[in-house]
Design an enzyme around this catalytic site. Structure first.
Site, PDB file in Angstrom:
ATOM      1  N   HIS A   1       0.925  -1.156   0.113  1.00  0.00           N
ATOM      2  CA  HIS A   1      -0.056  -0.088   0.121  1.00  0.00           C
ATOM      3  C   HIS A   1       0.889   1.283  -0.117  1.00  0.00           C
ATOM      4  CE1 HIS A   1      -2.756   2.599   2.180  1.00  0.00           C
ATOM      5  NE2 HIS A   1      -2.924   3.027   1.127  1.00  0.00           N
TER       6      HIS A   1
ATOM      7  N   HIS B   1      -2.047   1.254   7.923  1.00  0.00           N
ATOM      8  CA  HIS B   1      -3.487   1.564   7.563  1.00  0.00           C
ATOM      9  C   HIS B   1      -4.264   0.155   7.657  1.00  0.00           C
ATOM     10  CE1 HIS B   1      -1.378   4.718   5.523  1.00  0.00           C
ATOM     11  NE2 HIS B   1      -2.017   5.324   6.113  1.00  0.00           N
TER      12      HIS B   1
END
Lengths: 160, 861
Positions: free
Chosen positions: A93, A110
């Site tokens: 990510h 996250h």
């Protein structure tokens, strides 16, 4: 082809890869592995214990990776139980480190989570690309070698 | 190995690559993206001055701060010039909303572009005409003649448009912005006078939030920065970690983690406490939005799990606690709300005539939520902070509320709780939708004024069609075979009705010319009243399109300029065209323009100039911007003061041009846009209703809730006698991170389709054990409405006795099982509640079990 990577050879390979890297030219659109990867010994089958991750760097010193024995067969798994797999340890990510915990890879930046038994697929969270899987090879002595990277390591335009 | 094709190097955009600003095509968040396009055969260099990123690529990027350019962010497409082009789409660092962050869905934007080396090559490229059970290519000329001819034939015979039925999107994102919506609206509402139209996924043409709008509160009233400033965030039937992921990860979670305290100190009043935020999740499921927050701050999170359908009772109970404990500001209520109607609210919603203990006991019994949790929620929402400062609470609701039973009462109860506690119009507050898709609504006046209290309810067009009424059905950019409630019944009937026309057309040989086809279609439609002519306009061959007589290929995201707003701040930006549509596909607005012009030709040929003129609405629309500017004429004059922003439509963008939007780029401008009366400059609106509410007198209009009346007949039938045993599970439905808003593309993308090869059902470990089920098993879930095959996920996300079905999967939609119930006040369905049973299938599908992950999606500790 399979061989332990000495430090000197590693430096040479990195230099060669860097040369290729900077050459520019036409974009390569092939599927992974489309590059030349070193073979690096990571562990021996007899030393790897279920659920206890082994950290290493691959294909170069700035690319952390994790090898783990899952205790159940996995896509691309090696060893007698077809259950030893390895992945890049950088979240696809935004490049934070992933940890192997509770049978999966998790990124605490996250909260992306990846399934080590299913080719590193993102089964929850933000990462749109699956975790790059590191194909492994086991020789007659039970030594496990990392031999390529299937998937782009975060933060690079070329793995090597 | 690898299950799906992987890459280990990506092309670098050269310095001369075309660079475009855009916004993600998918969810409500509307993250900014940058697009780079250049011819195949060229490549940039690694140095910052050798590539269009302007980034040094010779070294690995630093985590978080670096450029995210991953395998899913590149594609090759073919231009109208026959050349191949690289397309790279990366999250925009200059977007104030996502700041370089992105989700699993937006991260695949590039994979969705029309490309000849992957599944997206299946895009529709030219019109398709059904002949028997096959489709054949036809030209736009013939397609337009056919559509216009049938419409005119129906109007000539009927003298009205009541037999023309429509199901159409109404929104932004997903390739449909203000431009396409306006083209559609002009055609169906201004040229035609269609009243049998249904919107988007649902059976009627309605707002999902009349319960809020009719109080004077538009649902998009807060800003994403409010999620950073709130003392408490309430997620009510909303799961943004999975459905507005960057909003959650970039704005809500940092607040709960305490990383926005400095911003609070700056925004708050002097001396006002500024602390890490609290989170309340109200949901029948233990969602990932709750469990992620629980992992980072378990003492500041609260989960309330009401019984299905009882949320409005719970909201009113929290409001009652607020009243009992005096957590309200009477001066505010008197100045800003209608105190005459407040008496009704006190009596019917707060039930002040019922003693508190008795009231709370009733609420506990109905909702299943313990009194102590209700009281704790009231404290977290409204208890004044030290120094008597008002608490700042941002309440965000979504499908768990709007697609609940009694839609109107659910929405009204939540917004009233927010206004009672003055949690609207201040920094860190607000009460609105999370949203699903982005918004881009601009239309001429529609036929549906409002709820039952405002001239409604709207017609249920699904029922109209299922009952055999209507002759023409035009489906635009939505797939009702998956998305409408009670969809198994619906698609069986539409199939049956369209087949009647198909069979009749084939009798005695297919018509040889388009004119002959028009004549024969009309003959059949008026000799067999059950026969139905269906046109589907979309980007792919959808489930619905398979039954169409004519399929029109539409352009998608990035294939035309468009504009939309997001839902956390109404941020208006330009989504620039960066590539050509495939084949002859056209933007929707252009299709409606062309059909209109063809109808005008037909009327003019008969000397009916006045009628012809109505259909020439698009004759001066040469570009996307022409349509955007024409749409602006529908809005009110926006030369108003800041105090009067509440009088404007939420999307009002009067005065904005493409040039302006190009200049502001990713910064965008927040609607409603005002033209400052003094300076004439365009000014955005950060948050709404600071000064007035959106009613004629500016005062909030209270509403008295209905009493708890139990479940509607369509579901109550499953709760009694034998059926209670035959259908022992409560069913709720919802979305999943991986395929939220994206399944129409995702079925073509291995990275998604391999991960979710089948729809799944969540079942609690106790139920699974009792039934001998394990994750990965296949079950049939069924009730009297319909059935489907689902893969089992064993998880504590659901309670014992409740199962959860993922919605809208292409291999089986949960809507096959939902009932035909709609709220009598709004005609909004209850997509999220019914009863069913499940049965384990004999055998297995090993390839599905091999690719789908069975790990628990809500476990982060």
């Amino acid at each position: 082809m399979t061989q332990t990577l000495s430090r000197r050879r590693f430096v040479k390979l990195t230099a060669a890869a860097t040369a290729l890297f900077t050459a520019g030219g036409k974009a390569q659109l092939g599927y992974a592995p489309s590059l030349t990867y070193p073979a690096v010994k990571v562990a021996n089958v007899s030393q790897v214990k279920t659920g206890q991750p082994v950290t290493f760097s691959y294909p170069d010193a700035s690319s952390p990776a994790i090898l783990v024995k899952l205790g159940k067969p996995a896509v691309g798994g090696v060893g007698p139980g077809r259950d030893i797999v390895a992945y890049s340890a950088l979240c696809t990510h935004m490049g934070c480190p992933v940890q192997y915990e509770g049978g999966r890879f998790i990124c605490r930046c996250h909260y992306s989570m990846f399934d080590p038994a299913k080719a590193g697929q993102t089964y929850q969270g933000l990462a749109s690309s699956w975790l790059p899987q590191i194909p492994l090879r086991v020789d007659g002595k039970g030594d496990i070698y990392a031999v390529a990277v299937a998937g782009l390591i975060w933060g690079r335009v070329k793995n090597v | 190995m690898a299950l799906i094709p992987r890459r280990d190097q990506l092309p670098i955009p050269p310095k001369n690559a075309r660079v475009h600003n855009t916004v993600c095509q998918y969810c409500t968040a509307g993250c900014g993206y940058k697009v780079y396009v250049w011819p195949v055969g060229q490549q940039g260099g690694l140095k910052a001055d050798q590539n269009a990123f302007g980034v040094d690529l010779s070294q690995p990027q630093p985590p978080l701060a670096g450029l995210s350019y991953t395998e899913t962010m590149h594609a090759v497409t073919t231009g109208k010039d026959g050349r191949q082009y690289h397309v790279v789409i990366v999250p925009a660092k200059d977007s104030p909303y996502n700041r370089g962050n992105y989700s699993i869905r937006g991260g695949t934007n590039a994979l969705t572009v029309w490309s000849l080396d992957r599944g997206t090559q299946d895009r529709l490229e030219y019109p398709l005409l059904r002949i028997g059970d096959q489709f054949q290519a036809i030209t736009w000329q013939d397609a337009l003649t056919l559509v216009a001819g049938v419409i005119k034939g129906i109007r000539d015979r009927d003298g009205n448009d009541d037999n023309i039925t429509v199901k159409a999107y109404d929104h932004g994102g997903s390739g449909q912005g203000f431009e396409d919506n306006y083209g559609l609206g002009k055609f169906f509402f201004a040229a035609l006078s269609v009243k049998h139209i249904a919107i988007h996924n649902r059976p009627a043409y309605n707002s999902e939030v009349w319960g809020s709008r009719e109080r004077g509160v538009h649902e998009l009233n807060y800003d994403y920065t409010d999620a950073r400033l709130a003392d408490t965030v309430v997620l009510w039937g909303a799961n943004p970690f999975e459905t507005a992921t960057v909003f959650y990860a970039e704005h809500i979670l940092p607040n709960i983690q305490g990383n926005t305290v400095a911003e609070k100190q700056e925004a708050f009043a002097k001396g006002e406490p500024a602390e890490p935020g609290y989170l309340i999740v109200v949901d029948p499921r233990k969602t990932s939005s709750y469990t992620v927050a629980e992992t980072v701050a378990k003492d500041r999170v609260l989960l309330l799990r009401p019984n299905l359908g009882t949320d409005y009772i719970l909201a009113n109970a929290i409001a009652r606690v607020v009243w009992e404990r005096g957590y309200y500001d009477m001066a505010y209520l008197q100045a800003r709300t209608d105190m005459g109607l407040f008496e009704e609210y006190k009596q019917k919603s707060l039930k002040l005539q019922v003693p508190y203990a008795e009231f709370m006991a009733q609420v506990e019994r109905i909702t299943g939520v313990p009194r102590a949790q209700i009281e704790k929620a009231a404290d977290w929402i409204a208890k004044p902070k030290a120094g008597k400062f008002k608490r700042r609470t941002l309440t965000i609701y979504e499908k768990g509320i709007i697609w609940n039973m009694k839609n109107y009462d659910q929405v009204a109860a939540i917004v009233q709780l927010a206004v009672l506690t003055h949690n609207v119009g201040r920094p860190g507050t607000g009460c609105g939708r999370l949203g699903g898709h982005q918004e881009g609504y601009v239309r001429p006046k529609s036929p549906t004024p409002g709820s039952i209290y405002r001239g409604g309810p709207p017609v249920n067009v699904d029922k109209f069609l299922v009952e055999g009424k209507g002759k023409f059905y035009w489906v635009v950019a939505t797939d009702p075979y998956l998305s409408t409630p009670n969809s198994q019944v619906f698609r069986k009937r539409i199939h049956e009705r369209t087949q009647k026309l198909t069979r009749a057309l084939g009798q005695g040989g297919e018509p040889g010319t388009i004119q002959e086809r028009v004549r024969k279609i009309l003959d059949v439609l008026y000799s067999d009243p059950d026969a139905l002519f269906m046109v589907v306009q979309d980007i792919y061959m959808t489930e619905t399109a398979r039954d169409a007589h004519l399929i029109l290929p539409a352009a998608g995201w990035g294939e035309a300029n468009e504009t939309s707003i997001n839902c956390q701040g109404r941020l208006l930006r330009l989504y620039e065209k960066f590539m050509d549509p495939p084949g002859e596909a056209k933007p929707d607005w252009e299709i409606f323009k062309l059909v209109g012009l063809r109808l005008a030709d037909l009327y003019r040929a008969e000397g009916k100039a006045q009628e012809a003129a109505k259909f020439e609405f698009g004759k001066n629309w040469k570009t996307d911007e022409d349509v955007f500017l024409a749409g602006a004429e529908e809005f009110k004059d926006n030369r108003v003061s800041e105090e009067d922003e509440a009088t404007l439509e939420a999307e009002n963008y009067k005065g904005v041009t493409y040039k302006f939007l190009k200049e502001v780029g990713q910064q965008g401008i927040r609607t409603p846009v005002r033209r400052d009366p003094k300076t004439g400059k365009l000014v955005g609106t950060v948050r709404r209703y600071t000064h007035k509410f959106g009613t004629p007198d500016g005062k909030f209009k209270w509403y008295g809730s209905d009493d708890w009346e139990g479940y509607p007949a369509e579901v109550a039938k499953y709760l009694e006698g034998e059926k209670a045993k035959q259908y022992p599970f409560w069913v709720t439905t919802g979305r999943a991170q991986t395929i939220w808003q994206t399944a129409y593309h995702d079925r073509h993308l291995p990275v998604k389709a391999a991960a979710l090869p089948l729809p799944y059902v969540e079942i609690h470990p106790e139920d699974a054990k009792r039934l001998g089920l394990q994750s990965g098993d296949l079950v049939e879930v069924y009730n009297e409405e319909g059935n489907g095959t689902f893969m089992v996920y064993v998880t504590d996300a659901v309670k014992p006795g409740l199962i959860f079905l993922v919605m809208y999967h292409w291999r089986g939609t949960s809507n096959s099982l939902t009932s035909g119930y709609t709220d009598p006040k709004t005609t909004i369905p209850w997509y999220k509640g019914t009863r069913a049973n499940l049965r384990k299938l004999a055998g297995s599908i090993p390839s599905v079990q091999q690719t789908a992950s069975l790990l628990q999606q809500n476990k982060f500790d």
